[in-house]
Design a protein around this motif. Structure first.
Motif, PDB file in Angstrom:
ATOM      1  N   ASN A   1       7.854   0.104  -2.668  1.00 14.52           N
ATOM      2  CA  ASN A   1       6.536   0.927  -1.951  1.00 14.52           C
ATOM      3  C   ASN A   1       5.480  -0.163  -1.887  1.00 14.52           C
ATOM      4  N   PRO A   2       4.631   0.189  -0.794  1.00 15.37           N
ATOM      5  CA  PRO A   2       3.564  -0.685  -0.697  1.00 15.37           C
ATOM      6  C   PRO A   2       2.486  -0.591  -1.857  1.00 15.37           C
ATOM      7  N   TYR A   3       1.675  -1.793  -2.058  1.00 15.55           N
ATOM      8  CA  TYR A   3       0.602  -1.663  -2.939  1.00 15.55           C
ATOM      9  C   TYR A   3      -0.325  -0.959  -2.210  1.00 15.55           C
ATOM     10  N   GLN A   4      -1.310  -0.314  -3.090  1.00 20.32           N
ATOM     11  CA  GLN A   4      -2.465   0.642  -2.534  1.00 20.32           C
ATOM     12  C   GLN A   4      -3.615  -0.301  -2.804  1.00 20.32           C
ATOM     13  N   TYR A   5      -4.669  -0.111  -1.660  1.00 24.28           N
ATOM     14  CA  TYR A   5      -5.952  -0.707  -2.198  1.00 24.28           C
ATOM     15  C   TYR A   5      -6.695   0.379  -1.714  1.00 24.28           C
ATOM     16  N   ALA A   6      -7.851   0.151  -2.527  1.00 26.05           N
ATOM     17  CA  ALA A   6      -9.253   1.318  -2.244  1.00 26.05           C
ATOM     18  C   ALA A   6     -10.376   0.743  -2.881  1.00 26.05           C
ATOM     19  N   ILE A   7     -11.566   1.409  -2.122  1.00 26.45           N
ATOM     20  CA  ILE A   7     -12.886   1.000  -2.671  1.00 26.45           C
ATOM     21  C   ILE A   7     -13.513   2.161  -2.986  1.00 26.45           C
ATOM     22  N   PRO A   8     -14.008   2.416  -3.991  1.00 27.56           N
ATOM     23  CA  PRO A   8     -14.290   1.380  -5.116  1.00 27.56           C
ATOM     24  C   PRO A   8     -13.093   1.489  -6.156  1.00 27.56           C
ATOM     25  N   GLY A   9     -13.311   0.845  -7.153  1.00 24.41           N
ATOM     26  CA  GLY A   9     -12.317   0.918  -8.264  1.00 24.41           C
ATOM     27  C   GLY A   9     -12.704   1.765  -9.444  1.00 24.41           C
ATOM     28  N   ARG A  10     -12.102   2.023 -10.512  1.00 24.99           N
ATOM     29  CA  ARG A  10     -12.496   2.735 -11.692  1.00 24.99           C
ATOM     30  C   ARG A  10     -13.489   1.977 -12.552  1.00 24.99           C
ATOM     31  N   ASP A  11     -14.234   2.679 -13.254  1.00 25.95           N
ATOM     32  CA  ASP A  11     -14.942   1.861 -14.432  1.00 25.95           C
ATOM     33  C   ASP A  11     -15.793   0.660 -13.928  1.00 25.95           C
TER      34      ASP A  11
ATOM     35  N   GLY B   1      -1.678  -0.829 -12.462  1.00 21.53           N
ATOM     36  CA  GLY B   1      -2.818  -2.021 -11.676  1.00 21.53           C
ATOM     37  C   GLY B   1      -3.937  -1.589 -12.155  1.00 21.53           C
ATOM     38  N   PHE B   2      -4.974  -1.765 -11.280  1.00 15.93           N
ATOM     39  CA  PHE B   2      -6.271  -1.467 -11.315  1.00 15.93           C
ATOM     40  C   PHE B   2      -6.705  -0.240 -10.348  1.00 15.93           C
ATOM     41  N   LEU B   3      -6.823   0.755 -11.007  1.00 18.06           N
ATOM     42  CA  LEU B   3      -6.886   2.209 -10.818  1.00 18.06           C
ATOM     43  C   LEU B   3      -8.215   2.627  -9.951  1.00 18.06           C
ATOM     44  N   PRO B   4      -8.000   3.408  -8.790  1.00 23.00           N
ATOM     45  CA  PRO B   4      -9.379   4.030  -8.166  1.00 23.00           C
ATOM     46  C   PRO B   4      -9.967   4.800  -9.162  1.00 23.00           C
TER      47      PRO B   4
END
Length: 148
Positions: A107-117, A142-145
């Motif tokens: 599956n493709p990696y997800q990218y979102a703005i902003p991230g968590r924490d 990973g680094f989650l939203p």
């Protein structure tokens, strides 16, 4: 005249072959599940490592271009120059050796703005099930939203 001795080559009997196959089957049934559980664990570790590498590429992009990739640009801007002329002039990529890889489950990696924490962005995989949330091997990696 010399008489030739005929020696019969002794081979394996069908019964001996079946016994060996049964023993191999028993060993495989004991070892197999342990190996397959390690494959799932290793996929989670690979996804974690890849998100860290992608995070580094995003940070390098941000340092050089002066901004994060937009949600519309996504991760493709790490390999191909952005369409924006101003950003393209500062882009010194590609920031990855190859195009953005798929996660270990395809599956493709997800990218979102902003991230968590307080993170400015999120880069993550949905895990083995390909859906948000989940537990164990299905958990997001990973680094989650925010909110996940």
């Amino acid at each position: 005249m010399k008489q030739f001795e005929m020696r019969l080559a002794r081979g394996f009997t069908l019964l001996e072959m079946l016994v060996v196959l049964v023993i191999i089957g028993l060993i495989a049934s004991l070892v197999g599940p342990r190996l397959f559980s390690r494959v799932d664990t290793s996929k989670v570790q690979v996804a974690d490592t890849q998100t860290r590498l992608l995070r580094g590429a995003i940070e390098t992009f941000r340092l050089e271009v002066g901004r994060l990739p937009t949600a519309e640009e996504g991760l493709s801007v790490l390999y191909a120059a952005p369409a924006d002329d101003r950003a393209r002039a500062r882009w010194h990529g590609p920031y990855l050796d190859e195009k953005v890889p798929a996660d270990p489950w395809g599956n493709p990696y997800q990218y979102a703005i902003p991230g968590r924490d307080g993170m400015p962005f999120a880069i993550y995989s949905y895990g083995a099930d390909g859906k948000a949330g989940g537990e164990g091997n299905d958990a997001d990696v990973g680094f989650l939203p925010p909110g996940q």
